[in-house]
Scaffold this motif. Structure first.
Motif, short mmCIF file in Angstrom:
data_model
loop_
_atom_site.label_atom_id
_atom_site.label_comp_id
_atom_site.label_asym_id
_atom_site.label_seq_id
_atom_site.Cartn_x
_atom_site.Cartn_y
_atom_site.Cartn_z
N SER B 121 108.64 85.20 172.05
CA SER B 121 108.15 86.55 171.76
C SER B 121 109.09 87.63 172.29
O SER B 121 108.80 88.80 172.17
N TRP B 122 110.19 87.21 172.88
CA TRP B 122 111.12 88.18 173.48
C TRP B 122 111.91 88.90 172.39
O TRP B 122 112.42 88.28 171.46
N ARG B 123 112.00 90.19 172.51
CA ARG B 123 112.80 90.96 171.55
C ARG B 123 113.64 91.95 172.32
O ARG B 123 113.14 92.62 173.22
N PHE B 124 114.89 92.07 171.97
CA PHE B 124 115.70 93.12 172.58
C PHE B 124 116.79 93.51 171.61
O PHE B 124 117.75 92.77 171.39
N GLY B 125 116.62 94.64 171.02
CA GLY B 125 117.64 95.16 170.12
C GLY B 125 117.98 94.20 169.00
O GLY B 125 117.14 93.42 168.56
N GLU B 126 119.21 94.26 168.58
CA GLU B 126 119.64 93.39 167.50
C GLU B 126 120.15 92.08 168.06
O GLU B 126 120.87 92.07 169.06
N GLN B 127 119.78 91.03 167.44
CA GLN B 127 120.18 89.72 167.97
C GLN B 127 121.60 89.38 167.55
O GLN B 127 121.98 89.58 166.40
N THR B 128 122.37 88.83 168.49
CA THR B 128 123.70 88.36 168.14
C THR B 128 123.57 86.97 167.49
O THR B 128 122.48 86.38 167.49
N ALA B 129 124.68 86.50 166.97
CA ALA B 129 124.66 85.19 166.29
C ALA B 129 124.25 84.10 167.26
O ALA B 129 123.48 83.20 166.92
N ILE B 130 124.78 84.20 168.50
CA ILE B 130 124.45 83.17 169.49
C ILE B 130 122.97 83.22 169.85
O ILE B 130 122.29 82.21 169.93
N GLN B 131 122.47 84.45 170.01
CA GLN B 131 121.05 84.59 170.35
C GLN B 131 120.17 84.06 169.23
O GLN B 131 119.11 83.48 169.48
N ASP B 132 120.64 84.25 168.02
CA ASP B 132 119.89 83.75 166.88
C ASP B 132 119.79 82.23 166.94
O ASP B 132 118.71 81.65 166.73
#
Lengths: 888, 412
Positions: B121-132
């Motif tokens: 459920s964590w959200r922070f700004g735009e996700q990078t490819a790695i975070q995705d």
């Protein structure tokens, strides 16, 4: 071998690496990577998970505080390879200016200068010979004589050069116009080798040396091999290592495995035609095959399984381009693979010869400048892997052009970083037939050739230098295999454990993927023992430090099982040819709180190696003993550079004519007479007051008194006190006015001058002698006159008491030498004026020689009685190599 | 000056780090922990632009120490991880994932599940490819845990039904777990990668609910999509699925044929060989011979008695029938220069005889046919066998002697 029924999850991408690179100091810690269901508990209600990294490993502890030498240092001193400061420009200011831009600046001019100085014949040979008559390097003004009008004086030029050297690093330096003029004039014709060509070659060499200093890949694979004992046989293995000053001797040394390994017998030795860069070994059908690589030659030896049998050389091949890889097949006897820097890969069979598998100067997956290639064997005896810095491919030797597949690629497939390059690939066949180890400067990968491109294990090893050496110690199924990684320059050694499979549950009770077990462990490096060694003299310490910190050149290890006790022996070879060994012992029980002994022992300053033994007294004792022996042998081998102990043996034949050197056949009549008198006086127990004839006797020099008596006032005072007239002495001393002293001095000098007139000693000699004695006298606070009651030995002109030995004055013993060199004596020998200075210079060389052993007093006495006549000076009885006591 | 201050600070920071590294590599966890408390200061003045910043370093080092430190507890570890999660935004998901892994390895499945749900459920700004990618993995692992819960409910349900109960609530719960698991597992296996456990679990779910088409499609995609790595397991799963489905021999053989092309040394090649040998088609029997020869090329198969007996049986059949001797000849042609040294040396004869009699029997038969009765391996084994008065070895000797001319035809 079964393929794991389930692998750890991972993403698979294609293309160049995405992750930004760079050395990451702690990238290998604190990560499990992935988890997979596994573990032994099948009946558990909850699933059990195992991590890819961080599982329990075996516990191994170092038995000693440092690595211990196995072999004694070989005779002959080791010549260290160049260090950065040898080839880098070393000016503070210059360094700062350039540091920002291109990093290091190579000191090109200095190296070129070294070449000119060290090899003048090669640099200027013919023109030097032609010109040497026309160049004058003396200090005096050059007189223009008709015969010499083609001579020019070069002294000023030399001075300019010296000044230039002193001003180095000054940003505003201006070349002296004279130098520029000269270099302009002769740049094109003075040099034997055209300057441009020479400079090109030198620059190339410098760049090569520098890149070798940054990273030397010629040592890849390592030059140390351990041939283990036969299965179920004795405890005698064989260590194959290079040695000798040029590392061009190959040794097969039998080693007995005990608490500490011990050499047995003398090694089998082979002298090779080049420096040994790599020693590779594999055992096939109970026989060991040892491949040896040097730059242009590769050879293969066979060592029979039974220890003690002599190794036999099988074949040698010669390459045009330096070879960079040699591996021995673990499958077929007498089969090896060879790579050269031109990008060629050969399969080398001792019986059928070489088969070229590939020739491609380009790298495989993307462009990289490195000519380094590597090749190794795979699970299929006909399929070879071949590698360059960009990755690995497998080739089928039966159809190398058609059948190949990519095993490893520096790219997103393996999750590499940008700038990552393959450093060392190794076939892990002894642990698992289809697994492969690939190390890069950042990480280590384990690959399974059945699942190419996707590493089954990846871990950032965090080593400071790229791991050039690796060694595998396979274990029985179910236990973790051990891999050692070794770096060259930093001597780092890292012990890793991995399991090729574990018992999985999700896979239906069959084998699951490969995992890293335990934490990586740093082992002792050779240099680490320095802090444990006894304190040395500073220069010895420096020598020792230089020797012990030499880059590592190889790595070998073996596991030893002795009932319940398991231990691991690790050998490390240094570039200096030293082989050090350390022992790790297996701790069977995983203690919840590990004993902190290791933390205490590795603290700097403590040296348990030489102190009270802690756990195994015997081993520590042997270690200390081994160290002592090694240190002793080292100091014997590298006592002093030989050029210092060796006295230059120049021929004197050119300086003197045969007639000069020819002394009288026997002692002269005078000598005979003197000897007879001496003998007589000795027999009578009497003394000789005056040597006859008086005219020839040099009057004893007045300053001897000062030298002998005026040495210290304390002795004079004590003598006076002893005689009982101390008061008088004191009176004399205090009342002795300066005026009196000056008068006495003047008087003495007059006497000396008179004496010189009579004597044939050279003027220069006497004057320098008096000058010195004056100095010593003036510096003395007290008067040099002696009380009448002082012992008669000190009196000079006065008659010594009967029975005392003849007076020996220290100054007279020097007289013969000085006369030998005096202008007069030289002239008398017919030595032309021009050569006299040369001769003096030549003889003064001896002054810098090593101190000669003190001569027996007898010889000095005989010198004393020899008058300074020219005819006898060069007599055979005279020691010719006498140093002049005073410089000219 | 501030520049100098920065430089000095960096120097002492690096020195501290090297001490920590040294302690970690020598397993001196206490010493490392003491140094780490000093190193925490570097967080204050983080001037570095390296790709691993101090916060990540502290997380990594601290985790490693807490894994091994004798006095650390799970509670402390969790506390440390929570702090680390707040420290770096960029690495939040990575830290969460590692925390979950550690909980899973310590058997704390429920805590792990909670952490996964939180991270999801964590959200922070735009996700990078790695975070995705990390987010997808978090979801997949949650799906996996849901699958295990589903399996648990399934077992309870089966036990209850055996006892005659039928619990609707349990069944409802089970279906709920199925839905949650299926959604997440389906997502990850679309992305190229190695997803062995996820695929297996997803296929298991689908098979339970009878969605065989979907299962087959998933397995086909996993095995044959060229974007995925050439994972032998993908083919093995497909083969096992087909077998479970009772598919025809033909489709089983074609699945294994592909596996053979990718990995000739796979252990299923024995099954493949037996399957092919039983076939009535000449072509298939021929393929069987190829398969077993190819498998025995590999070092891992060198001492596989089963494989050697397969080969021995097939060779014997061919020799007795005297048909298709050319098959053997063709296979032998590319191997005759290295198989003798690789398989049939005198050293191996001795060792195989000592270690495994049936292995040496199979190998001796093959050696006798391929290399003639003069072959070292055959001579040694048959001699030893006759000496030990073993009947099968005497028969073997007779057989090879009788068929010695075959050797000439093969090698000719």
């Amino acid at each position: 071998m079964e393929f794991p029924a389930a692998l750890f999850p991972s993403y698979f991408g294609a293309g160049p690496p995405q992750e930004e690179g760079g050395p990451a100091p702690v990238a290998g810690w604190g990560e499990h990577g992935q988890v997979l269901e596994g573990g032994p508990g099948r009946r558990q209600v909850q699933p059990a998970f195992v991590p890819r990294r961080g599982a329990m490993g075996e516990r191994w502890e170092a038995a000693d505080a440092a690595a211990v030498p196995v072999l004694l240092p070989s005779a002959g001193c080791w010549i260290p390879s160049p260090a950065p400061q040898d080839i880098l420009y070393r000016s503070g200011l210059y360094g700062k200016l350039r540091a920002g831009k291109s990093g290091a600046t190579l000191d090109f001019a200095k190296q070129l200068g070294h070449f000119f100085v060290d090899h003048p014949e090669d640099a200027f040979g013919s023109l030097g010979h032609l010109l040497h008559k026309n160049f004058y390097l003396g200090n005096s003004k050059l007189k223009v004589i008709v015969s010499r009008n083609s001579t020019i004086r070069m002294t000023a030029l030399v001075e300019d050069i010296d000044r230039l050297e002193a001003r180095r690093g000054c940003p505003r330096q201006h070349l002296a116009s004279r130098l520029r003029w000269f270099s302009h004039l002769c740049r094109d014709w003075l040099f034997e080798v055209p300057l441009g060509v020479l400079a090109d070659c030198l620059h190339e060499e410098l760049m090569q040396q520098w890149s070798n200093l940054l990273f030397d890949d010629s040592l890849t694979g390592g030059a140390l091999a351990w041939l283990p004992p036969e299965d179920g046989g004795t405890d005698v293995g064989c260590l194959v290592h290079p040695g000798g000053q040029a590392m061009n001797h190959l040794y097969f040394q039998d080693v007995v495995l005990e608490e500490l390994p011990r050499t047995r017998g003398s090694p089998a030795q082979f002298e090779l035609n080049g420096r040994i860069q790599q020693v590779a070994a594999a055992r096939v059908d109970g026989q060991d095959f040892v491949g040896v690589r040097s730059d242009y030659h590769c050879g293969v030896w066979r060592v029979p399984g039974k220890r003690g049998a002599a190794p036999t050389a099988l074949q040698v091949i010669c390459t045009d381009v330096p070879a960079c890889c040699l591996t021995v097949s673990p499958h077929l006897p007498g089969e090896l693979s060879v790579c050269t820097q031109s990008g060629t890969v050969y399969l080398w069979n001792v019986e059928t010869g070489l088969q070229q598998l590939r020739h491609d100067p380009q790298t495989m997956f993307f462009r990289d400048h490195s000519p380094w290639r590597w090749s190794d064997f795979t699970a299929h005896p006909r399929v070879l892997s071949c590698a360059d810095r960009t990755g690995l491919q497998c080739l089928d030797a039966r159809a190398p052009k058609r059948c190949h597949f990519d095993l490893f690629k520096v790219g997103e497939e393996a999750g590499c970083q940008q700038g990552e390059r393959v450093v060392l690939p190794m076939y892990l066949g002894r642990a698992h037939p289809s697994q492969y180890l690939v190390t890069t400067q950042f990480s280590m990968y384990v690959l399974d050739e059945r699942l190419p491109l996707v590493p089954v294990l990846k871990w950032a090893h965090m080593m400071k230098a790229p791991p050039l050496f690796a060694h595998l110690m396979p274990e029985k199924p179910g236990r973790s295999h051990k891999v050692l990684l070794g770096a060259s320059r930093t001597q780092e050694l890292l012990l890793l454990q991995y399991r090729d499979s574990f018992w999985g549950v999700s896979s239906g009770g069959s084998q699951s993927a490969c995992q890293l077990a335990g934490t990586p462990q740093k082992l002792h490096s050779i240099a680490g023992c320095l802090q444990h060694l006894p304190t040395q003299l500073p220069h010895r310490h420096h020598l020792l430090q230089q020797r012990l910190t030499a880059p590592a050149a190889g790595l070998a290890a073996t596991l030893q099982e002795d009932g319940p006790h398991k231990s691991m022996l690790i050998f490390q070879l240094s570039e200096a040819g030293d082989v050090f060994c350390q022992r790790l012992t297996h701790k069977a029980v995983q203690l919840p709180a590990p004993p902190l002994r290791d933390e205490a022992t590795t603290a700097p300053g403590s040296s348990p190696l030489f102190e009270a033994p802690a756990s195994s007294p015997q081993g520590l004792g042997t270690a200390a003993l081994q160290y002592r022996r090694w240190l002793r042998a080292l100091s014997r081998a590298c006592r002093e550079p030989p050029q210092h102990t060796w006295t230059p043996g120049l021929s004197q034949r050119r300086l003197f004519t045969r007639r000069d050197l020819e002394g009288p056949a026997g002692p002269s009549t005078l000598q005979r007479e003197m000897r007879q008198r001496l003998r007589q006086a000795m027999a009578e127990g009497g003394r000789i007051q005056h040597w006859e004839p008086l005219a020839l006797q040099p009057p004893p020099l007045p300053q001897t008194l000062e030298l002998a008596g005026g040495l210290d006032t304390l002795s004079a005072r004590l003598t006076a006190a002893w005689a009982g007239d101390w008061e008088q002495w004191w009176e004399e001393r205090t009342s002795f006015s300066v005026a009196q002293r000056q008068r006495a001095l003047r008087e003495r000098r007059r006497r000396q001058k008179r004496a010189q007139g009579r004597r044939s000693l050279s003027a220069s000699f006497t004057s320098s002698l008096t000058y010195q004695s004056e100095l010593s006298e003036l510096s003395d606070t007290g008067p040099s006159l002696l009380s009448p009651g002082c012992p008669p030995i000190l009196s000079q002109e006065g008659s010594p008491p009967a029975g005392s030995p003849p007076v020996r004055s220290p100054a007279t013993s020097a007289a013969p030498d000085e006369t030998l060199l005096s202008s007069q004596s030289l002239r008398c020998r017919g030595i032309p004026k021009e050569r006299r200075k040369t001769l003096r210079d030549y003889l003064s060389v001896w002054a810098e020689g090593p101190p000669e052993p003190p001569e027996p007093p007898g010889s000095q006495a005989s010198q004393l009685c020899i008058p300074s006549s020219q005819s006898q000076l060069s007599s055979a009885s005279q020691p010719r190599r006498k140093r002049p006591r005073m410089g000219f | 000056s501030s520049n100098e201050h920065k430089l000095n600070f960096k120097k002492s920071k690096d020195a501290c780090l090297s001490y920590i590294q040294d302690a970690l590599l020598q397993k001196q966890w206490k010493r490392a922990a003491e140094f780490l408390t000093c190193y925490v200061e570097s967080l204050d003045k983080d001037y570095s632009r390296e790709h691993i910043g101090p916060s990540e370093m502290i997380w990594r080092i601290g985790t490693e120490i807490l894994w091994h430190h004798s006095q650390s507890s799970m509670k402390e570890f969790n506390c440390f991880m929570e702090q680390m999660k707040t420290l770096g935004v960029k690495r939040y998901l990575k830290v969460c994932l590692e925390h979950v892994f550690h909980l899973l390895c310590n058997g704390q499945i429920d805590e792990a599940y909670q952490n996964l749900s939180l991270a999801e459920s964590w959200r922070f700004g735009e996700q990078t490819a790695i975070q995705d990618k990390e987010m997808k993995l978090i979801q997949a692992y949650r799906g996996l845990l849901d699958y295990y819960s589903w399996a648990k409910q399934k077992n309870i349900l089966f036990e209850n039904s055996e006892d005659g109960f039928s619990d609707l609530a349990v069944e409802q719960e089970m279906h709920g777990y199925f839905r949650k698991a299926a959604v997440n597992l389906k997502e990850i296996i679309k992305v190229p990668g190695v997803w062995d456990i996820f695929v297996k679990c997803y296929v298991d779910l689908l098979e339970f609910y009878g969605d065989h088409n979907e299962a087959r499609q998933v397995l086909n995609e996993y095995a044959y999509n060229s974007k995925f790595p050439a994972n032998p397991n993908a083919h093995v799963y497909l083969y096992q699925f087909l077998k479970r489905q009772g598919e025809s021999k033909k489709s089983l053989i074609s699945a294994l044929k592909i596996l053979h092309d990718i990995v000739p040394s796979h252990e299923l090649m024995i099954d493949f060989n037996t399957m092919l040998q039983k076939s009535k088609k000449r072509k298939k029997r021929r393929l069987g011979l190829e398969v077993i020869f190819a498998a025995l090329d590999y070092a891992g198969w060198k001492e596989n008695a089963k494989a050697w007996s397969c080969l021995a049986r097939q060779v014997k059949q061919i020799v007795i029938s005297e048909k298709h001797l050319d098959w053997i000849k063709q296979e032998w042609n590319s191997r005759k220069d290295w198989w003798p040294a690789f398989h049939f040396s005198r050293y191996l004869a001795k060792r195989n005889w000592q270690e495994n009699k049936s292995l040496s029997y199979g190998k001796a038969l093959v050696a006798g046919i391929l290399l003639g009765k003069g072959c070292k391996y055959f001579k040694y084994v048959s001699h030893q066998g006759c000496k030990a008065q073993l009947k099968r070895f005497r028969m073997l000797k007779k057989f090879v002697n009788r068929h010695n001319p075959v050797y000439l035809r093969i090698s000719g």
